[in-house]
Design a protein around this motif. Sequence first.
Motif, PDB file in Angstrom:
ATOM      1  N   UNK A 198      40.104  45.504  31.022  1.00 24.75           N
ATOM      2  CA  UNK A 198      40.201  44.282  30.306  1.00 24.75           C
ATOM      3  C   UNK A 198      39.024  44.534  29.162  1.00 24.75           C
ATOM      4  N   UNK A 221      35.484  44.517  33.419  1.00 24.51           N
ATOM      5  CA  UNK A 221      36.176  43.438  32.930  1.00 24.51           C
ATOM      6  C   UNK A 221      35.481  42.668  32.040  1.00 24.51           C
ATOM      7  N   UNK A 265      28.414  38.813  36.636  1.00 23.71           N
ATOM      8  CA  UNK A 265      29.004  38.278  35.238  1.00 23.71           C
ATOM      9  C   UNK A 265      27.874  38.013  34.335  1.00 23.71           C
ATOM     10  N   UNK A 280      26.582  33.734  38.025  1.00 25.22           N
ATOM     11  CA  UNK A 280      27.869  34.017  37.188  1.00 25.22           C
ATOM     12  C   UNK A 280      27.922  33.389  35.822  1.00 25.22           C
ATOM     13  N   UNK A 298      29.500  32.688  32.331  1.00 31.59           N
ATOM     14  CA  UNK A 298      31.058  32.770  31.490  1.00 31.59           C
ATOM     15  C   UNK A 298      31.146  31.940  30.277  1.00 31.59           C
ATOM     16  N   UNK A 320      53.706  29.716  31.353  1.00 30.70           N
ATOM     17  CA  UNK A 320      52.022  29.337  31.146  1.00 30.70           C
ATOM     18  C   UNK A 320      51.526  29.516  29.817  1.00 30.70           C
ATOM     19  N   UNK A 328      44.794  28.967  26.837  1.00 34.85           N
ATOM     20  CA  UNK A 328      43.622  29.355  25.851  1.00 34.85           C
ATOM     21  C   UNK A 328      44.113  28.894  24.291  1.00 34.85           C
ATOM     22  N   UNK A 377      43.404  35.310  26.056  1.00 42.31           N
ATOM     23  CA  UNK A 377      42.184  34.724  25.666  1.00 42.31           C
ATOM     24  C   UNK A 377      41.916  35.020  23.999  1.00 42.31           C
ATOM     25  N   UNK A 429      46.804  33.622  41.585  1.00 49.48           N
ATOM     26  CA  UNK A 429      46.813  33.549  40.231  1.00 49.48           C
ATOM     27  C   UNK A 429      47.260  32.425  39.560  1.00 49.48           C
ATOM     28  N   UNK A 430      47.276  31.002  40.301  1.00 43.88           N
ATOM     29  CA  UNK A 430      47.728  29.997  39.361  1.00 43.88           C
ATOM     30  C   UNK A 430      46.279  29.602  38.762  1.00 43.88           C
ATOM     31  N   UNK A 437      41.844  31.601  33.839  1.00 42.91           N
ATOM     32  CA  UNK A 437      41.021  32.679  34.202  1.00 42.91           C
ATOM     33  C   UNK A 437      39.486  32.232  34.465  1.00 42.91           C
ATOM     34  N   UNK A 451      38.983  29.741  37.163  1.00 40.08           N
ATOM     35  CA  UNK A 451      39.201  30.480  38.626  1.00 40.08           C
ATOM     36  C   UNK A 451      37.837  31.273  38.834  1.00 40.08           C
ATOM     37  N   UNK A 452      37.104  31.729  37.767  1.00 36.71           N
ATOM     38  CA  UNK A 452      35.835  32.561  37.929  1.00 36.71           C
ATOM     39  C   UNK A 452      34.907  31.402  38.487  1.00 36.71           C
ATOM     40  N   UNK A 509      33.118  31.523  42.355  1.00 44.17           N
ATOM     41  CA  UNK A 509      31.735  31.439  42.540  1.00 44.17           C
ATOM     42  C   UNK A 509      31.261  30.589  43.614  1.00 44.17           C
ATOM     43  N   UNK A 555      29.468  37.424  44.391  1.00 45.70           N
ATOM     44  CA  UNK A 555      29.994  37.457  43.201  1.00 45.70           C
ATOM     45  C   UNK A 555      31.459  36.795  43.017  1.00 45.70           C
ATOM     46  N   UNK A 556      31.896  36.550  42.068  1.00 44.33           N
ATOM     47  CA  UNK A 556      33.153  36.035  41.692  1.00 44.33           C
ATOM     48  C   UNK A 556      34.102  36.914  41.132  1.00 44.33           C
ATOM     49  N   UNK A 557      35.302  37.070  41.581  1.00 47.11           N
ATOM     50  CA  UNK A 557      36.275  37.824  40.986  1.00 47.11           C
ATOM     51  C   UNK A 557      37.299  37.096  40.321  1.00 47.11           C
ATOM     52  N   UNK A 583      41.004  37.982  38.958  1.00 43.50           N
ATOM     53  CA  UNK A 583      40.957  39.420  38.408  1.00 43.50           C
ATOM     54  C   UNK A 583      41.095  40.556  39.406  1.00 43.50           C
ATOM     55  N   UNK A 584      40.972  40.294  40.474  1.00 45.21           N
ATOM     56  CA  UNK A 584      41.197  41.427  41.615  1.00 45.21           C
ATOM     57  C   UNK A 584      41.740  40.987  42.707  1.00 45.21           C
TER      58      UNK A 584
END
Lengths: 491, 243
Positions: free
Chosen positions: A236, A257, A280, A301, A303, A439, A442, A485, B179-180, B183, B186-187, B191, B214-216, B219-220
């Motif tokens: 990504x 990512x 992150x 993290x 973001x 779905x 963004x 995004x 996956x729901x 992005x 969910x990160x 976390x 760590x948060x994914x 993503x993984x």
Amino acid sequence: MAPVFMQKRCGIRNGESNLPSRVDRHTIEVECAGTAETRTGERHSTFQLLLKRHVLALCALLALAASCFGQDWIRTGTGLGVEKVRLAVADFKASNQDPKNAELLKTFNDTLWNDLDNAGIFDMVSKSFYPLTVVGGPTDIKFESWNVPPPNAAMLAFGNLGVSGANVVVQGWLYDVKNIASPQVLGKQYSDAATPEAARTIAHKFANEIIFRLGGGIAGIAESKIYFVSNRTGHKEIWAMDYDGANQHALTNLGTISLSPRISPDGSRLAFSSLTKAGWEILMYSIDLGRLVSFPRYGGVNLSPAWTSDGTRLAFSSSRSGDPEIYVVDASGSNLKRITSFKGPDVSPVWNRKTSAQIAWVSGRTGLPQIYIMDADGTNVQRMTDQGYAVSPSWSPNGQFLAFSWIRHYGPGAPGSQDIYIMDIASQQWVQLTHDGGKNDFPSWSPDGRHIIFQSNRTGSLQIWTMLADGTGQKQLTTSGSNTQPNWSWQ
Amino acid sequence: MKQRRLKWMTLVLALGAIMVLGACKKKVAPPPPPPPPPPAAPTASLTASPNTVEKGQAVTLTWETTNATDVSIDGIGSVQASGSQQVTPSESTTYHLTAKGAGGSQEATARVTVNAPPPPPPAPSPTEEELFSRNVQDIYFDYDKADVRADQQSALQGDIAFLKEHAGISFTVEGHCDERGSTEYNLALGDNRANAVKSALVQGGISADRVKTISYGKEKPFCSESSESCWQQNRRGHFVYQK
């Protein structure tokens, strides 16, 4: 059949008093508040009872209802009857015999037409109605062949293009063809390198001039850019493209990512979040230099950065204190200040683009994520969404609306589609813009507030789509890989 | 003439004498009937091929006997008079064949040497990393939740016990989501999950500086189907040994 019981629940969600001033040409949709549960649950026994007693009558009623309600939402609003300017755009003519003219003319004419069509403020006169004589300059115009049906154009854009040596020269005019005495609205001349890219740029500039003149003095968006995330290289990375999907290219090549690109208001820097070796972190990419520039690492993290409209500050989410909270920092990365303190995720801040005095963001402090707004110092917290799963706010350029992504009816058995909505902040009244399944997430406003770009997986893969801010004119811009995004430039 | 006759007579007489004499001698000494031969003694041979193997390898035993009515090999039992059979001795063995017949019995042996397998190289005292991945269990979460639910307590207590025993191990807790959802949210949620596991460990007495988080987000994912069982797989705090 369901809407039989829904008629009384349909409400107009947008009254005269809080109409979007800048989208007043757009329709406002109404969502009927009847729910699936109502239809299938409470009413079930009534159905059975009725079925036994009045089978025939009910059948007739259902048939009628089914024919009346093909969809479970209807479009209503103001400005529905407002006539858009009827604009004819004659293909530009070659002004000399240079062999490169044909290629550049094709690019120019296609780009100009698309830009004006995309603008959403014109009733584009189909080219099949145009007179057969090619128009290259003012002397070629026969008004009576344009200003009466079938073309019945109010405005006519026309001009010529000619390559000479390494340069291309374009002359363009906009005529009010119903005002024969003084028709010229616009007359422009452009000169640039004789390349298809330059021809595209000239077409964008000329389209923007026309949109500015005929669209209430709001600058066109034909030269705006979209920044987005694409996995086409296997990772990504942050990508960029023109507003119409042309010139898609990668900006970063970090091999990790990278998410949430946010372009600065002046278009010079791009903040995004990326999974670095330290976790992150917010990274800063210089569009001008074409490389990363330094920005502090905060730990935890980090973001979803967001710029103030003057480009002097950023808001973002950081869990450096252990829980994801909203922080504000100078554009240099100094003067970090925490402004929320709620257990649970706090993420995706956006500034009020008009005032930079408020922040909208997503908080999970009561469970499922909801949209909130607060003053930039963290006071006056107000919850905006009342139910479901609401994420990804984007503040409109005029400061009046939030676009966001919402799974309104959430939970087992609920339809669960995730759609783009806009909400009038003062009244908290909302309208649903996407109805096409999948779905949708963004949303990001165009600089003129007339368009919204978003991601959707309705075709099976995640792609970037654009639409007018009333939900019409939905168009897919990306096709390769997974693209997410999107973030629209500020100008 | 007379002489010729004499010659004939002499010849005839001589022949007659020879015949008479020969016949008479036989009659004088008749040979005794031969005694029945004594029953032959059995013979037996047994070979093992190869006669030296690694543990777990097969050996072919081949035997041949004669004059035997009852042939057996210790550990195998009765066998045909001749034959072969594969065996896989677990240790060095002397195979012992007994062939019995009217003429007695005969034995044969074959020795198979079984070498112990090369000592499993680094003798299985597992590394800390192996122990870690064998013993430490991931912690699973409910949808949109970041608190350690009741049914994960035993896994958590097991993790704490192991990590206390192996105080030298540092590790990362990865927060994952299904996956729901969106992005960015969910990160942040991932976390929260990673930190929820960390603080539960710290409360249980694990030193905070051994634990990274760590948060994914989404993503993984561990599993990519759209089903609850798959989503549950993805809603977890995942332990990763840190070298």
